[in-house]
Each structure stands twice: as structure tokens, then as C-alpha cells.
Design an enzyme around this catalytic site. Structure first.
Site, PDB file in Angstrom:
ATOM      1  N   ASP A   1      -3.395  -2.215   8.674  1.00 56.49           N
ATOM      2  CA  ASP A   1      -3.958  -2.735   9.929  1.00 56.49           C
ATOM      3  C   ASP A   1      -5.443  -2.397   9.931  1.00 56.49           C
ATOM      4  O   ASP A   1      -5.826  -1.230   9.991  1.00 56.49           O
ATOM      5  CB  ASP A   1      -3.243  -2.081  11.112  1.00 56.49           C
ATOM      6  CG  ASP A   1      -3.784  -2.516  12.467  1.00 56.49           C
ATOM      7  OD1 ASP A   1      -4.869  -3.129  12.522  1.00 56.49           O
ATOM      8  OD2 ASP A   1      -3.116  -2.242  13.478  1.00 56.49           O
TER       9      ASP A   1
ATOM     10  N   PRO B   1      12.414  -6.269  -0.301  1.00 53.57           N
ATOM     11  CA  PRO B   1      11.392  -7.323  -0.349  1.00 53.57           C
ATOM     12  C   PRO B   1      10.130  -6.811  -1.032  1.00 53.57           C
ATOM     13  O   PRO B   1       9.745  -5.656  -0.870  1.00 53.57           O
ATOM     14  CB  PRO B   1      11.134  -7.628   1.133  1.00 53.57           C
ATOM     15  CG  PRO B   1      12.329  -7.105   1.861  1.00 53.57           C
ATOM     16  CD  PRO B   1      12.804  -5.927   1.071  1.00 53.57           C
TER      17      PRO B   1
ATOM     18  N   HIS C   1      13.527   1.549   3.389  1.00 46.00           N
ATOM     19  CA  HIS C   1      13.949   1.465   1.993  1.00 46.00           C
ATOM     20  C   HIS C   1      15.320   2.099   1.787  1.00 46.00           C
ATOM     21  O   HIS C   1      16.009   1.766   0.817  1.00 46.00           O
ATOM     22  CB  HIS C   1      12.905   2.113   1.088  1.00 46.00           C
ATOM     23  CG  HIS C   1      11.718   1.245   0.845  1.00 46.00           C
ATOM     24  ND1 HIS C   1      11.184   1.031  -0.409  1.00 46.00           N
ATOM     25  CD2 HIS C   1      10.958   0.502   1.701  1.00 46.00           C
ATOM     26  CE1 HIS C   1      10.146   0.200  -0.318  1.00 46.00           C
ATOM     27  NE2 HIS C   1       9.987  -0.112   0.960  1.00 46.00           N
TER      28      HIS C   1
ATOM     29  N   VAL D   1      19.179  -0.656   0.942  1.00 45.08           N
ATOM     30  CA  VAL D   1      19.903  -0.429  -0.311  1.00 45.08           C
ATOM     31  C   VAL D   1      21.201   0.307   0.009  1.00 45.08           C
ATOM     32  O   VAL D   1      21.176   1.477   0.374  1.00 45.08           O
ATOM     33  CB  VAL D   1      19.055   0.372  -1.315  1.00 45.08           C
ATOM     34  CG1 VAL D   1      19.821   0.578  -2.621  1.00 45.08           C
ATOM     35  CG2 VAL D   1      17.735  -0.343  -1.584  1.00 45.08           C
TER      36      VAL D   1
ATOM     37  N   HIS E   1       3.819  -2.643   9.778  1.00 45.37           N
ATOM     38  CA  HIS E   1       2.562  -2.572   9.022  1.00 45.37           C
ATOM     39  C   HIS E   1       1.345  -2.482   9.936  1.00 45.37           C
ATOM     40  O   HIS E   1       0.217  -2.627   9.475  1.00 45.37           O
ATOM     41  CB  HIS E   1       2.446  -3.773   8.085  1.00 45.37           C
ATOM     42  CG  HIS E   1       3.302  -3.662   6.869  1.00 45.37           C
ATOM     43  ND1 HIS E   1       3.312  -4.602   5.864  1.00 45.37           N
ATOM     44  CD2 HIS E   1       4.197  -2.696   6.482  1.00 45.37           C
ATOM     45  CE1 HIS E   1       4.175  -4.229   4.921  1.00 45.37           C
ATOM     46  NE2 HIS E   1       4.720  -3.078   5.279  1.00 45.37           N
ATOM     47  N   THR E   2       1.580  -2.205  11.198  1.00 47.51           N
ATOM     48  CA  THR E   2       0.469  -1.871  12.090  1.00 47.51           C
ATOM     49  C   THR E   2      -0.001  -0.440  11.839  1.00 47.51           C
ATOM     50  O   THR E   2      -1.015  -0.005  12.380  1.00 47.51           O
ATOM     51  CB  THR E   2       0.887  -2.045  13.562  1.00 47.51           C
ATOM     52  OG1 THR E   2      -0.256  -1.838  14.406  1.00 47.51           O
ATOM     53  CG2 THR E   2       1.952  -1.033  13.972  1.00 47.51           C
TER      54      THR E   2
ATOM     55  N   SER F   1      20.733   7.485   0.648  1.00 47.90           N
ATOM     56  CA  SER F   1      20.766   7.395  -0.819  1.00 47.90           C
ATOM     57  C   SER F   1      19.365   7.467  -1.414  1.00 47.90           C
ATOM     58  O   SER F   1      19.178   7.973  -2.524  1.00 47.90           O
ATOM     59  CB  SER F   1      21.466   6.108  -1.267  1.00 47.90           C
ATOM     60  OG  SER F   1      20.830   4.961  -0.736  1.00 47.90           O
TER      61      SER F   1
ATOM     62  N   ASP G   1       0.740  -0.466  17.474  1.00 51.75           N
ATOM     63  CA  ASP G   1       0.512  -1.489  18.493  1.00 51.75           C
ATOM     64  C   ASP G   1       0.770  -2.860  17.883  1.00 51.75           C
ATOM     65  O   ASP G   1       1.372  -2.963  16.814  1.00 51.75           O
ATOM     66  CB  ASP G   1      -0.914  -1.374  19.054  1.00 51.75           C
ATOM     67  CG  ASP G   1      -1.985  -1.433  17.961  1.00 51.75           C
ATOM     68  OD1 ASP G   1      -1.689  -1.965  16.859  1.00 51.75           O
ATOM     69  OD2 ASP G   1      -3.112  -0.960  18.197  1.00 51.75           O
TER      70      ASP G   1
ATOM     71  N   THR H   1      -6.619  -0.876  14.096  1.00 56.86           N
ATOM     72  CA  THR H   1      -6.131   0.381  14.689  1.00 56.86           C
ATOM     73  C   THR H   1      -5.104   1.000  13.740  1.00 56.86           C
ATOM     74  O   THR H   1      -3.910   1.007  14.022  1.00 56.86           O
ATOM     75  CB  THR H   1      -5.502   0.138  16.078  1.00 56.86           C
ATOM     76  OG1 THR H   1      -4.498  -0.899  15.967  1.00 56.86           O
ATOM     77  CG2 THR H   1      -6.548  -0.293  17.081  1.00 56.86           C
TER      78      THR H   1
END
EC number: 1.11.1.7
Length: 315
Positions: free
Chosen positions: A234, A155, A63, A67, A186-187, A73, A242, A237
Site C-alpha cells: 500500500d 494463488p 497460507h 493448504v 494488502h493494505t 500445517s 484501511d 498508508t
């Protein structure tokens, strides 16, 4: 209009390339040789105490970079922190502040908050069993933040595949494979009920029915009820870095709409299949993408400043 947009993108890529060329992995070898070890120690302690913190620090870095570049920032109090994608969900500020305090005690006004955050993101991945990579250093800190850009450029959890691609391409140097690889972050981590409620209550058809039912147990349909309830990104796990994220997508078990669109009879399906079946391919693509993302519009040389405190500009 298309020609103008293409020219603007070429200019952005050229600027990113020029700035990133000034970064070096050895930047602090002489001026603050204990910097990297201090960051690693602080991250390891934080992640050991709270495994979710690894994902939080990684997200904080993402993030920041999306930006106005990787310039810390997002660490400035207010502004970007109040933007819709960030408000009430960003974590890890205290960890970065603690590390900064430790480093200031040994190397006053030498190591930037931007570099601390970039290295902390790498060390968070490693702490949870993921790959390591060499981090180019020498970023300086911004003297301002941009809430409007945070609202427009980050996003969203309901983004389509096309919207995701546009957001990544806009940053110069990031391509579709980078997008799919970075989504693999996002695992680890969790998301709030408010970000996936619509998906599990009929908003999406590309979700495993049993998976959706299990999520409804802690995420009521009524808006305002249980909005902050958490679910693992996830489902297999949750605290290990992973490639399970991709096998989950192939089973229609992506938690967010913006996750599952990566495997939905579309152009990114084959990349998801490759990462699901080949952990080494994912690790290689992820580390490459992280380096590229970390090189987005860094402030170098005499630009910006080295903040004494990450949450505010120097007086």
C-alpha cells in the site's frame, strides 16, 4: 467432467460446513480462559516492535488455510515452508511459538496452534487499526503438511483474475467478493522485488508510470540483483489497515500483477469501486470473508492433535 467437478465442490462445501459447525467462540472459556488475552498481548507486543509483523501473521494464516485447511500445517518445520510461494518469504513463526509457550505454561496441551494462528491474524488486523470479528474456536492441529498442495493451491503474484477466482472457489464457500475483500489484506505489508520486477519493467501496461519509476529505484531489472528489496503493498498508508488498497488500484498503483487484475476493466471493478468509496462495506466484507476462510476444513473432535510445539508433531 464438469458434473464431477461440481459434485466434488458440493461435497467439499458440505464437509466444511459440518466441521465449522463444531467450532465455537466460547470453546476455551472454561478450559483456558486466559488464552485469548495471552494471544492478544503477544501480538500487540510483536506488532508494536515491528508493524510489518501484523501483515506477516495475517499472511501466515492465509497460507495455512489454503493448504489442507486451517490446521497449522504451515507451522511444521519444512514441507509447506519449503514450497515455492512460501520459501524465504513467510514470517511470524517465532511470534506464534512464543505465544504457544506462554499458553502451554498456563493451560498445558489445551489450545491448538491452529487456533492461536487464527486469533493472531485477527488481533494483527486490530493492532493496525482494522476491524475486529468473533473467531470461532476449537480447531485441532494436523499431524502432517503438504508441500505439493502449497505449490498448486496458493494463488501466485502473477495470477490472473480468473486464476484467483478458481483458487478461492476451490476452497469451498469463498466467492468473488470474498476474494476481492481478502486481497484487501494488502493494505498492509511488503513484497519482494522479485515478485513485481516484471510488472515494473514493461510486463504490464496497467501501471501508473510514475509509480513504476519510483519502484525501479530499489528494484533493479537484472534477475538476482536486489531480489529481496522490499516495497510497500500500500503506497499511501503502509502500516494502517484501511481501504487505501482499493483507491490505489483505481490509480493503477497495485504493486503486484495479482493486485491490479482486480481493477482492469473486468468483473471485479465494481467491487473495488465500492470498497474504495465505502470503508464500512470493505470492513464488513473483509470480516465476513476472514471468518469463512478460518472455517476451511478445520480438524475438530478427535481429528489431529493439540501440538505441544507448533513446529513439530507430538512424539
Amino acid at each position: 467432467m464438469a458434473s464431477s467437478s461440481y459434485t466434488s465442490l458440493l461435497v467439499l462445501v458440505a464437509l466444511v460446513t459440518a466441521a465449522s459447525a463444531q467450532l465455537s467462540p466460547t470453546f476455551y472459556d472454561t478450559s483456558c480462559p486466559r488464552a485469548l488475552a495471552t494471544i492478544k498481548s503477544g501480538v500487540m507486543a510483536a506488532v508494536t516492535s515491528d508493524p510489518r509483523m501484523g501483515a506477516s501473521l495475517l499472511r501466515l494464516h492465509f497460507h495455512d488455510c489454503f493448504v489442507q485447511g486451517c490446521d497449522a500445517s504451515v507451522l511444521l518445520s519444512g514441507m509447506e515452508q519449503n514450497a515455492i510461494p512460501n520459501a524465504g518469504s513467510l514470517r511470524g513463526f517465532g511470534v506464534i511459538d512464543s505465544i504457544k509457550t506462554q499458553i502451554e505454561a498456563i493451560c498445558k496441551q489445551t489450545v491448538s496452534c491452529a487456533d492461536i494462528l487464527t486469533v493472531a491474524a485477527r488481533d494483527s488486523v486490530v493492532a493496525l487499526g482494522g476491524p475486529s470479528w468473533t473467531v470461532p474456536l476449537g480447531r485441532r492441529d494436523s499431524i502432517d503438511a503438504n508441500e505439493n498442495e502449497a505449490n498448486t493451491d496458493l494463488p501466485g503474484f502473477n495470477s490472473s483474475r480468473a486464476e484467483l477466482e478458481a483458487a478461492f472457489l476451490k476452497k469451498g464457500g469463498l466467492n468473488t467478493v470474498d476474494m476481492v475483500a481478502l486481497s484487501g489484506a494488502h493494505t498492509i505489508g511488503q513484497a519482494q522485488c522479485s515478485t513485481f520486477r516484471a510488472r515494473i519493467y514493461g510486463g504490464d501496461t496497467n501501471i501508473n508510470a510514475a509509480y513504476a519509476a519510483s519502484l525501479r529505484a530499489n528494484c533493479p531489472q537484472t534477475v538476482g540483483s536486489g531480489d529481496g528489496s522490499l516495497a510497500n503493498l500500500d503506497t499511501t498508508t503502509a502500516n494502517t489497515f484501511d481501504n487505501a488498497y482499493y483507491t490505489n488500484l483505481m490509480s493503477q498503483k497495485g504493486l503486484l500483477h495479482s493486485d491490479q487484475v482486480l481493477f482492469n476493466n473486468d468483473t471485479t471493478d465494481n467491487t473495488v469501486r465500492n470498497f474504495a468509496s465505502n470503508p464500512a462495506a470493505f470492513s464488513s466484507s473483509f470480516t465476513t470473508a476472514m471468518i469463512k476462510m478460518g472455517n476451511i476444513a478445520p480438524k475438530t473432535g478427535t481429528q489431529g492433535q493439540i501440538r505441544l510445539s507448533c513446529s513439530r508433531v507430538n512424539s
